[in-house]
Scaffold this active site. Structure first.
Site, mmCIF file in Angstrom:
data_model
loop_
_atom_site.group_PDB
_atom_site.id
_atom_site.type_symbol
_atom_site.label_atom_id
_atom_site.label_comp_id
_atom_site.label_asym_id
_atom_site.label_seq_id
_atom_site.Cartn_x
_atom_site.Cartn_y
_atom_site.Cartn_z
ATOM 1 C CB CYS A 113 -10.556 -5.368 -1.618
ATOM 2 S SG CYS A 113 -9.638 -4.388 -2.741
ATOM 3 C CG HIS A 249 -7.881 -6.609 1.275
ATOM 4 N ND1 HIS A 249 -7.372 -7.215 0.324
ATOM 5 C CD2 HIS A 249 -7.992 -5.178 0.750
ATOM 6 C CE1 HIS A 249 -6.879 -6.131 -0.947
ATOM 7 N NE2 HIS A 249 -7.553 -5.215 -0.580
ATOM 8 C CG ASN A 279 -4.753 -4.168 -2.731
ATOM 9 O OD1 ASN A 279 -5.363 -5.313 -2.927
ATOM 10 N ND2 ASN A 279 -5.185 -3.121 -2.507
HETATM 11 O O1 UT7 Z 1 -7.938 -2.354 -1.384
HETATM 12 C C1 UT7 Z 1 -7.987 -1.253 -1.081
HETATM 13 C C2 UT7 Z 1 -7.043 -0.224 -1.585
HETATM 14 N N1 UT7 Z 1 -6.685 0.802 -1.154
HETATM 15 C C3 UT7 Z 1 -5.742 1.131 -0.274
HETATM 16 O O2 UT7 Z 1 -5.194 0.379 0.516
HETATM 17 C C4 UT7 Z 1 -5.159 2.419 -0.388
HETATM 18 C C5 UT7 Z 1 -5.214 3.119 1.024
HETATM 19 N N2 UT7 Z 1 -4.306 4.448 0.961
HETATM 20 C C6 UT7 Z 1 -3.201 4.300 1.085
HETATM 21 O O3 UT7 Z 1 -2.512 3.573 1.564
HETATM 22 C C7 UT7 Z 1 -2.546 5.695 0.998
HETATM 23 O O4 UT7 Z 1 -3.236 6.858 0.789
HETATM 24 C C8 UT7 Z 1 -1.501 5.803 -0.397
HETATM 25 C C9 UT7 Z 1 -0.175 4.931 0.025
HETATM 26 C C10 UT7 Z 1 -2.389 5.341 -1.719
HETATM 27 C C11 UT7 Z 1 -0.820 7.154 -0.489
HETATM 28 O O5 UT7 Z 1 -0.147 7.566 0.799
HETATM 29 P P1 UT7 Z 1 -0.544 9.121 1.172
HETATM 30 O O6 UT7 Z 1 0.384 9.203 2.443
HETATM 31 O O7 UT7 Z 1 -1.722 9.201 1.407
HETATM 32 O O8 UT7 Z 1 0.047 9.823 -0.067
HETATM 33 P P2 UT7 Z 1 -0.383 11.188 -0.838
HETATM 34 O O9 UT7 Z 1 -1.536 10.478 -1.708
HETATM 35 O O10 UT7 Z 1 -1.167 12.029 0.226
HETATM 36 O O11 UT7 Z 1 0.797 11.757 -1.474
HETATM 37 C C12 UT7 Z 1 1.766 12.374 -0.624
HETATM 38 C C13 UT7 Z 1 2.909 12.778 -1.891
HETATM 39 C C14 UT7 Z 1 2.497 13.396 -3.122
HETATM 40 O O12 UT7 Z 1 3.281 14.541 -3.406
HETATM 41 P P3 UT7 Z 1 3.148 16.069 -2.693
HETATM 42 O O13 UT7 Z 1 2.044 16.456 -3.471
HETATM 43 O O14 UT7 Z 1 3.127 15.612 -1.300
HETATM 44 O O15 UT7 Z 1 4.495 16.734 -3.314
HETATM 45 C C15 UT7 Z 1 2.261 12.634 -4.079
HETATM 46 O O16 UT7 Z 1 2.249 13.018 -5.460
HETATM 47 O O17 UT7 Z 1 3.523 11.512 -2.522
HETATM 48 C C16 UT7 Z 1 3.315 11.691 -3.983
HETATM 49 N N3 UT7 Z 1 3.278 10.298 -4.404
HETATM 50 C C17 UT7 Z 1 4.433 9.550 -4.757
HETATM 51 N N4 UT7 Z 1 5.527 9.736 -4.673
HETATM 52 C C18 UT7 Z 1 6.619 8.708 -5.217
HETATM 53 C C19 UT7 Z 1 2.172 9.871 -4.801
HETATM 54 N N5 UT7 Z 1 2.479 8.453 -5.061
HETATM 55 C C20 UT7 Z 1 3.869 8.358 -5.382
HETATM 56 C C21 UT7 Z 1 4.799 7.398 -5.600
HETATM 57 N N6 UT7 Z 1 6.162 7.578 -5.654
HETATM 58 N N7 UT7 Z 1 4.238 6.168 -6.240
#
Ligand code: UT7
Length: 322
Positions: A113, A249, A279
């Protein structure tokens, strides 16, 4: 002489895929995606005719038209991508062929990125050394082909697309730049290349897909990017408030908002298109630059900061005058 951007262009795949559509093919929903990322929809390649090459060429043609330069006037073509159609030849050589830019030295840069920014800095270094005078820089990705579509925590985040700029060696333009890498953090965002199955290696030949530890990437971005931008402005002796726009980005709107808060700057200085592009990795900064340029938001003399961050780990920022 420094790199001055004299034309921009971009190309998104025809098909736009909304969060609501994704919720019909996997266990997700619009509310989760929008509240976590700000993404409403993304454009995804939907035919064999839409490729990394086709998106790159369309963006490049638009940038060339905007610049007034002809393909044969380009000395250097750099393509930033991690999703080239071929391992070899490079995407840049394929673009060169399609455009008929027969004089251009052409190669790819892989810095995920941060790729567009690293390519811009490379062009600027060539210009400062007096080696080349004109360049076409493209950031392009079809990440949809390396995403794990069974992993809802990553597949909803990414989009396909291309952005391009034409730069020429000039008195104005680039003022300062910074870039960095930290390979020790590389395992939080990876995609392994094809597995070696030569006759001497025993292996499972499963293809690998993009893996991301989202929370670690989030922490990395909101710490590293503000530090990098602050160092850049100190190096240039420029006040943050004098910068018209910060084009970051476009990974996630919460990351952008957090960086704006840390820099104590109004969010209006941070244009964003993550809502409709998702993204797009190396393509996100030049697509955004093209959008705001075409919307007439840039005036001659405006100061702009570009900043990228991503896999590697890699990060960087550049201060330039429009
Ligand atoms: O170019 C660089 C690219 N990378 C990035 O920009 C990523 C940066 N990171 C982020 O933006 C965030 O970490 C994410 C958006 C990827 C994830 O957000 P989060 O608040 O860190 O969520 P999490 O991974 O802690 O997951 C929270 C919950 C989980 O459920 P439980 O275990 O709490 O029941 C996941 O299973 O959200 C669930 N989950 C979803 N639910 C609905 C994960 N993906 C999804 C989804 N839809 N697509």
């Amino acid at each position: 002489m420094r790199a001055k951007i004299i034309g921009t262009g971009s190309c998104l795949p025809d098909r736009s895929v909304t969060n609501d559509y994704l919720s019909t093919i996997m266990d997700t929903n619009d509310q989760w995606i929008q509240s976590r990322t700000g993404i409403r929809e993304r454009h995804l390649v939907s035919s064999q005719q839409e490729t990394t090459l086709s998106l790159a060429v369309n963006a490049a043609k638009a940038a060339l038209t905007d610049s007034g330069l002809l393909p044969e006037q380009i000395d250097l073509i750099l393509v930033a991508t991690v999703s080239s159609d071929y391992i070899t030849p490079s995407a840049a050589c394929m673009v060169q062929k399609e455009l008929g830019a027969h004089r251009a030295v052409s190669f790819d840069i892989n810095a995920a990125c941060s790729g567009f920014l690293f390519a811009l800095n490379t062009v600027d270094a060539y210009f400062q050394a007096g080696i080349y005078q004109t360049a076409l820089i493209i950031g392009v990705e079809t990440l949809s082909k390396i995403i794990d579509w069974s992993d809802r925590s990553t597949c909803v985040l990414f989009g396909d697309g291309a952005g391009a700029v034409v730069a020429k060696a000039s008195e104005g333009g680039m003022i300062a730049s910074l870039q960095g890498s930290d390979g020790t953090g590389g395992d939080i965002l990876t995609c392994k290349n094809r597995t070696n199955n030569n006759p001497f290696v025993s292996t499972d030949a499963n293809p690998d897909y993009l893996y991301m530890n989202g929370q670690e990437v989030f922490k990395f971005a909101v710490k590293k990017v503000p530090e990098c931008i602050q160092s850049l402005l100190e190096q240039a002796g420029e006040d943050a408030s004098h910068v018209t726009y910060y084009l970051l980005h476009q990974a996630n709107y919460r990351i952008i908002a957090s960086i704006a808060r840390k820099l104590k700057l109004p969010i209006e200085k941070f244009p964003s298109n993550v809502d409709h592009c998702g993204n797009t990795s190396a393509a996100s900064i030049p697509i955004l630059l093209d959008e705001i340029h075409k919307e007439g938001k840039l005036s001659e003399g405006d100061l702009i900061v570009l900043s990228g961050f991503g896999a590697g780990l890699t990060w960087g920022a550049a201060l330039l005058q429009w």
